[in-house]
Scaffold this motif. Structure first.
Motif, PDB file in Angstrom:
ATOM      1  N   GLY A 129     -18.641  -0.206  -1.788  1.00  0.00           N
ATOM      2  CA  GLY A 129     -17.345  -0.787  -2.136  1.00  0.00           C
ATOM      3  C   GLY A 129     -17.117  -0.578  -3.614  1.00  0.00           C
ATOM      4  N   THR A 130     -17.798  -1.385  -4.417  1.00  0.00           N
ATOM      5  CA  THR A 130     -17.682  -1.243  -5.862  1.00  0.00           C
ATOM      6  C   THR A 130     -18.237   0.109  -6.319  1.00  0.00           C
ATOM      7  OG1 THR A 130     -18.051  -3.614  -6.012  1.00  0.00           O
ATOM      8  CG2 THR A 130     -18.257  -2.361  -8.044  1.00  0.00           C
ATOM      9  N   THR A 146      -6.222  -4.908   8.644  1.00  0.00           N
ATOM     10  CA  THR A 146      -7.262  -4.323   7.790  1.00  0.00           C
ATOM     11  C   THR A 146      -8.245  -3.631   8.740  1.00  0.00           C
ATOM     12  OG1 THR A 146      -7.006  -6.327   6.473  1.00  0.00           O
ATOM     13  CG2 THR A 146      -8.778  -4.837   5.845  1.00  0.00           C
ATOM     14  N   PHE A 155      -6.624  -1.600  -6.734  1.00  0.00           N
ATOM     15  CA  PHE A 155      -7.349  -2.632  -6.014  1.00  0.00           C
ATOM     16  C   PHE A 155      -6.479  -3.854  -5.800  1.00  0.00           C
ATOM     17  CE2 PHE A 155     -10.577   0.160  -7.623  1.00  0.00           C
ATOM     18  CZ  PHE A 155     -11.260   0.412  -6.458  1.00  0.00           C
ATOM     19  N   ILE A 211     -14.096   1.551   5.790  1.00  0.00           N
ATOM     20  CA  ILE A 211     -13.917   0.174   6.255  1.00  0.00           C
ATOM     21  C   ILE A 211     -12.942  -0.556   5.332  1.00  0.00           C
ATOM     22  CG2 ILE A 211     -16.222   0.081   7.285  1.00  0.00           C
ATOM     23  CD1 ILE A 211     -17.018  -1.784   4.910  1.00  0.00           C
ATOM     24  N   PHE A 212     -12.443  -1.696   5.834  1.00  0.00           N
ATOM     25  CA  PHE A 212     -11.546  -2.547   5.055  1.00  0.00           C
ATOM     26  C   PHE A 212     -10.309  -1.801   4.563  1.00  0.00           C
ATOM     27  CE2 PHE A 212     -14.806  -5.851   4.895  1.00  0.00           C
ATOM     28  CZ  PHE A 212     -13.987  -6.955   5.037  1.00  0.00           C
ATOM     29  N   LYS A 236     -11.234 -11.555   9.167  1.00  0.00           N
ATOM     30  CA  LYS A 236     -11.061 -12.157   7.841  1.00  0.00           C
ATOM     31  C   LYS A 236     -10.695 -13.624   7.985  1.00  0.00           C
ATOM     32  CE  LYS A 236      -7.580  -9.508   6.761  1.00  0.00           C
ATOM     33  NZ  LYS A 236      -7.203  -8.663   7.900  1.00  0.00           N
ATOM     34  N   MET A 289      -4.732   3.447   1.259  1.00  0.00           N
ATOM     35  CA  MET A 289      -5.669   3.987   0.275  1.00  0.00           C
ATOM     36  C   MET A 289      -7.069   3.767   0.827  1.00  0.00           C
ATOM     37  SD  MET A 289      -3.639   2.655  -3.079  1.00  0.00           S
ATOM     38  CE  MET A 289      -3.775   4.058  -4.156  1.00  0.00           C
ATOM     39  N   CYS A 290      -7.753   4.863   1.125  1.00  0.00           N
ATOM     40  CA  CYS A 290      -9.036   4.779   1.842  1.00  0.00           C
ATOM     41  C   CYS A 290     -10.186   5.117   0.894  1.00  0.00           C
ATOM     42  CB  CYS A 290      -9.045   5.731   3.025  1.00  0.00           C
ATOM     43  SG  CYS A 290      -7.710   5.454   4.194  1.00  0.00           S
ATOM     44  N   LEU A 291     -10.764   4.090   0.295  1.00  0.00           N
ATOM     45  CA  LEU A 291     -11.884   4.285  -0.614  1.00  0.00           C
ATOM     46  C   LEU A 291     -13.192   3.797   0.022  1.00  0.00           C
ATOM     47  CD1 LEU A 291      -9.212   3.026  -2.317  1.00  0.00           C
ATOM     48  CD2 LEU A 291     -10.704   3.413  -4.228  1.00  0.00           C
ATOM     49  N   THR A 292     -13.171   2.539   0.488  1.00  0.00           N
ATOM     50  CA  THR A 292     -14.400   1.813   0.812  1.00  0.00           C
ATOM     51  C   THR A 292     -15.109   2.348   2.059  1.00  0.00           C
ATOM     52  OG1 THR A 292     -13.353  -0.133  -0.135  1.00  0.00           O
ATOM     53  CG2 THR A 292     -15.296  -0.521   1.203  1.00  0.00           C
ATOM     54  N   LEU A 340       0.829  -1.207   0.000  1.00  0.00           N
ATOM     55  CA  LEU A 340       0.000   0.000   0.000  1.00  0.00           C
ATOM     56  C   LEU A 340       0.863   1.255   0.000  1.00  0.00           C
ATOM     57  CD1 LEU A 340      -3.194   0.202   0.158  1.00  0.00           C
ATOM     58  CD2 LEU A 340      -2.253  -2.059   0.483  1.00  0.00           C
ATOM     59  N   CYS A 353      -4.898  -3.473  -2.688  1.00  0.00           N
ATOM     60  CA  CYS A 353      -5.767  -3.704  -1.531  1.00  0.00           C
ATOM     61  C   CYS A 353      -5.883  -5.188  -1.267  1.00  0.00           C
ATOM     62  CB  CYS A 353      -7.154  -3.143  -1.786  1.00  0.00           C
ATOM     63  SG  CYS A 353      -7.164  -1.373  -2.023  1.00  0.00           S
ATOM     64  N   SER A 411      -6.624  -1.534   4.314  1.00  0.00           N
ATOM     65  CA  SER A 411      -5.400  -2.331   4.504  1.00  0.00           C
ATOM     66  C   SER A 411      -4.328  -1.458   5.152  1.00  0.00           C
ATOM     67  CB  SER A 411      -4.876  -2.839   3.157  1.00  0.00           C
ATOM     68  OG  SER A 411      -5.826  -3.663   2.546  1.00  0.00           O
ATOM     69  N   ILE A 452      -4.940 -14.007   6.125  1.00  0.00           N
ATOM     70  CA  ILE A 452      -4.210 -12.719   6.222  1.00  0.00           C
ATOM     71  C   ILE A 452      -4.573 -11.941   7.498  1.00  0.00           C
ATOM     72  CG2 ILE A 452      -3.624 -12.533   3.770  1.00  0.00           C
ATOM     73  CD1 ILE A 452      -5.759 -10.351   3.486  1.00  0.00           C
TER      74      ILE A 452
HETATM   75  C1  LIG Z   1      -8.720  -7.993   2.545  1.00  0.00           C
HETATM   76  C2  LIG Z   1      -9.317  -6.754   1.987  1.00  0.00           C
HETATM   77  C3  LIG Z   1      -8.569  -5.583   1.956  1.00  0.00           C
HETATM   78  C4  LIG Z   1      -9.127  -4.405   1.460  1.00  0.00           C
HETATM   79  N1  LIG Z   1      -8.366  -3.263   1.471  1.00  0.00           N
HETATM   80  C5  LIG Z   1      -8.935  -2.099   1.091  1.00  0.00           C
HETATM   81  C6  LIG Z   1      -8.190  -0.867   1.180  1.00  0.00           C
HETATM   82  O1  LIG Z   1      -7.014  -0.840   1.526  1.00  0.00           O
HETATM   83  N2  LIG Z   1      -8.836   0.272   0.849  1.00  0.00           N
HETATM   84  C7  LIG Z   1     -10.136   0.297   0.453  1.00  0.00           C
HETATM   85  O2  LIG Z   1     -10.637   1.365   0.191  1.00  0.00           O
HETATM   86  N3  LIG Z   1     -10.852  -0.849   0.344  1.00  0.00           N
HETATM   87  C8  LIG Z   1     -10.287  -2.042   0.650  1.00  0.00           C
HETATM   88  N4  LIG Z   1     -11.014  -3.205   0.571  1.00  0.00           N
HETATM   89  C9  LIG Z   1     -12.384  -3.154   0.134  1.00  0.00           C
HETATM   90  C10 LIG Z   1     -12.549  -3.573  -1.305  1.00  0.00           C
HETATM   91  O3  LIG Z   1     -12.027  -2.591  -2.153  1.00  0.00           O
HETATM   92  C11 LIG Z   1     -14.048  -3.821  -1.514  1.00  0.00           C
HETATM   93  O4  LIG Z   1     -14.343  -5.005  -0.843  1.00  0.00           O
HETATM   94  C12 LIG Z   1     -14.413  -3.913  -2.949  1.00  0.00           C
HETATM   95  O5  LIG Z   1     -14.359  -2.618  -3.505  1.00  0.00           O
HETATM   96  C13 LIG Z   1     -15.790  -4.528  -3.161  1.00  0.00           C
HETATM   97  O6  LIG Z   1     -16.737  -3.857  -2.399  1.00  0.00           O
HETATM   98  P1  LIG Z   1     -17.786  -4.667  -1.497  1.00  0.00           P
HETATM   99  O7  LIG Z   1     -17.044  -5.644  -0.661  1.00  0.00           O
HETATM  100  O8  LIG Z   1     -18.662  -3.670  -0.816  1.00  0.00           O
HETATM  101  O9  LIG Z   1     -18.621  -5.513  -2.514  1.00  0.00           O
HETATM  102  P2  LIG Z   1     -19.883  -5.028  -3.406  1.00  0.00           P
HETATM  103  O10 LIG Z   1     -19.638  -3.640  -3.926  1.00  0.00           O
HETATM  104  O11 LIG Z   1     -21.111  -5.241  -2.571  1.00  0.00           O
HETATM  105  O12 LIG Z   1     -19.810  -6.050  -4.558  1.00  0.00           O
HETATM  106  C14 LIG Z   1     -20.159  -7.426  -4.362  1.00  0.00           C
HETATM  107  C15 LIG Z   1     -20.224  -8.092  -5.732  1.00  0.00           C
HETATM  108  O13 LIG Z   1     -21.227  -7.455  -6.531  1.00  0.00           O
HETATM  109  C16 LIG Z   1     -20.677  -7.010  -7.758  1.00  0.00           C
HETATM  110  N5  LIG Z   1     -21.274  -5.729  -8.090  1.00  0.00           N
HETATM  111  C17 LIG Z   1     -21.347  -4.643  -7.293  1.00  0.00           C
HETATM  112  N6  LIG Z   1     -22.007  -3.656  -7.929  1.00  0.00           N
HETATM  113  C18 LIG Z   1     -22.328  -4.126  -9.168  1.00  0.00           C
HETATM  114  C19 LIG Z   1     -22.999  -3.574 -10.298  1.00  0.00           C
HETATM  115  N7  LIG Z   1     -23.472  -2.327 -10.279  1.00  0.00           N
HETATM  116  N8  LIG Z   1     -23.137  -4.354 -11.382  1.00  0.00           N
HETATM  117  C20 LIG Z   1     -22.671  -5.616 -11.407  1.00  0.00           C
HETATM  118  N9  LIG Z   1     -22.024  -6.193 -10.358  1.00  0.00           N
HETATM  119  C21 LIG Z   1     -21.863  -5.464  -9.264  1.00  0.00           C
HETATM  120  C22 LIG Z   1     -19.172  -6.844  -7.484  1.00  0.00           C
HETATM  121  O14 LIG Z   1     -18.405  -6.970  -8.676  1.00  0.00           O
HETATM  122  C23 LIG Z   1     -18.922  -7.987  -6.521  1.00  0.00           C
HETATM  123  O15 LIG Z   1     -18.700  -9.188  -7.207  1.00  0.00           O
HETATM  124  C24 LIG Z   1     -10.462  -4.399   1.001  1.00  0.00           C
HETATM  125  C25 LIG Z   1     -11.212  -5.578   1.005  1.00  0.00           C
HETATM  126  C26 LIG Z   1     -10.654  -6.748   1.485  1.00  0.00           C
HETATM  127  C27 LIG Z   1     -11.479  -7.998   1.481  1.00  0.00           C
END
Ligand SMILES: Cc1cc2nc3c(=O)[nH]c(=O)nc-3n(C[C@H](O)[C@H](O)[C@H](O)COP(=O)(O)OP(=O)(O)OC[C@H]3O[C@@H](n4cnc5c(N)ncnc54)[C@H](O)[C@@H]3O)c2cc1C
Length: 313
Positions: A170-171, A264, A310, A195-196, A256, A162-165, A129, A313, A198, A259
């Motif tokens: 998340g996505t 995290t 990502f 949240i999450f 988790k 990197m603080c996005l989530t 990171l 992450c 790293s 790891i």
């Molecule tokens: C170990 C670990 C470390 C991490 N470290 C960091 C970090 O350092 N910084 C940080 O900011 N984040 C971090 N994250 C968070 C990570 O970036 C998010 O988990 C990721 O962005 C997915 O978000 P979510 O878990 O909310 O899943 P969701 O957004 O709920 O997605 C779940 C599933 O649905 C699909 N999906 C979601 N929306 C759509 C759509 N509109 N159309 C089609 N499919 C869709 C996704 O592709 C995925 O398969 C970490 C996560 C983990 C597990």
């Protein structure tokens, strides 16, 4: 017992033949780093990862990180391993010499990162990171911020995140709610929860530099209204030392499967002081930590993707 033998023969092939003409094989400096020197570095990386990081993989996972009053303690052996990693010059391998980097080829660095990930993924995410933060700041930060932060991050004295989530996004980062309000001193006050994250909080480095996505007042809705801010755990003093504590804290560790030696974190920013990186509302584009821009042999810029962001992450 876990075993790992770095595939050095394959790695030499990748380095010297398969990607010899890749733009990522071009050193930013160190023209005198010939094949023999690069091979010696690979061998030393194999020794370090096999001898120091691999033995901590299972024990680190079994023990895990702990959090008490916002203070995160990494498992036994991680502090010493990180000290050896830093003192060995590994964080600066491919970084720009302007900031204290060794300017060696990115391809070499990727192979070293491969060994680190193969032997200890939890560990890899501390320097991983940070490397992302270095690339991002080098590309998008103002010179004054680069001069203040990059040498410490490149040397590994300070770490990055990197603080996005956020809990509800998340996505779909277009939903993020963390706020950034302009302050009279030209900086910003960042308020929100992530949240999450790293390496969000730990005991391996003197300071942690958070790169946080947040919304300015009146920002457009969705991903076109997200800006990027540098928010240090400790505000650096004029002598570049970690000074006053900023208004941010780790509130919990994520649970988790595996790891567990990676901290995290859930993070809370409570009016923390931060500085804008890049243009307002262009934060998502700036949250890009793919290796430095190089040209392909046809002269086209390599497309930066968010894979590295990502991936890190
Ligand atoms: C170990 C670990 C470390 C991490 N470290 C960091 C970090 O350092 N910084 C940080 O900011 N984040 C971090 N994250 C968070 C990570 O970036 C998010 O988990 C990721 O962005 C997915 O978000 P979510 O878990 O909310 O899943 P969701 O957004 O709920 O997605 C779940 C599933 O649905 C699909 N999906 C979601 N929306 C759509 C759509 N509109 N159309 C089609 N499919 C869709 C996704 O592709 C995925 O398969 C970490 C996560 C983990 C597990």
């Amino acid at each position: 017992m876990q075993t790992y033998t770095a595939p050095l023969r394959d790695m030499r092939f990748v380095l010297h033949e398969l990607f010899a003409d890749s733009p990522y094989a071009a050193p930013a400096a160190s023209d005198d780093a010939d094949a023999e020197v690069l091979d010696a570095i690979l061998e030393e990386a194999a020794r370090f990862t096999q001898g120091v990081l691999l033995p901590l993989n299972a024990s680190g996972d079994a023990e895990g990180c702990r959090i008490e009053n916002g203070v995160v303690t990494t498992p036994k052996g991680f502090q010493e391993a990180y000290r050896q990693y830093r003192d060995g010059g590994w964080p600066s391998l491919a970084a720009d010499p302007r900031w204290g980097g060794q300017g060696l080829p990115e391809t070499l660095n990727m192979l070293v990162e491969e060994m680190i990930c193969a032997t200890n993924v939890s560990f890899s995410l501390y320097p991983g990171l940070t490397r992302g933060a270095v690339i991002l700041l080098d590309r998008h930060a103002e010179d004054a911020l680069k001069r203040l932060y990059l040498p410490k991050l490149v040397s590994g004295e300070w770490c990055g995140t990197m603080c996005l989530t956020e809990a509800h996004c998340g996505t779909d980062l277009g939903l993020l709610r963390t706020k950034a309000e302009p302050a009279a001193d030209g900086a910003y006050r960042i308020t929100g929860s992530k949240i999450f994250i790293s390496s969000g909080e730990h005991d391996l480095a003197d300071n942690i530099i958070h790169l946080v996505l947040a919304r300015l007042p009146d920002a457009p809705a969705g991903v076109r209204g997200i800006s990027l801010f540098l928010v240090p755990k400790f505000l650096p003093t004029a002598e570049d030392a970690p000074g006053e504590r900023n208004a941010l804290a780790a509130t919990a560790l994520e649970h988790k499967m595996g790891i567990k030696a990676q901290a995290t974190c859930q993070m809370s920013f409570d009016g923390a002081k931060g500085w804008l990186i890049g243009e307002p509302n262009r934060g998502l584009a700036a949250m890009d930590a793919s290796p430095r821009d190089r040209r392909t042999r046809r002269g086209q810029p390599i497309r930066s993707s968010s894979i590295r962001t990502f991936g890190a992450c």
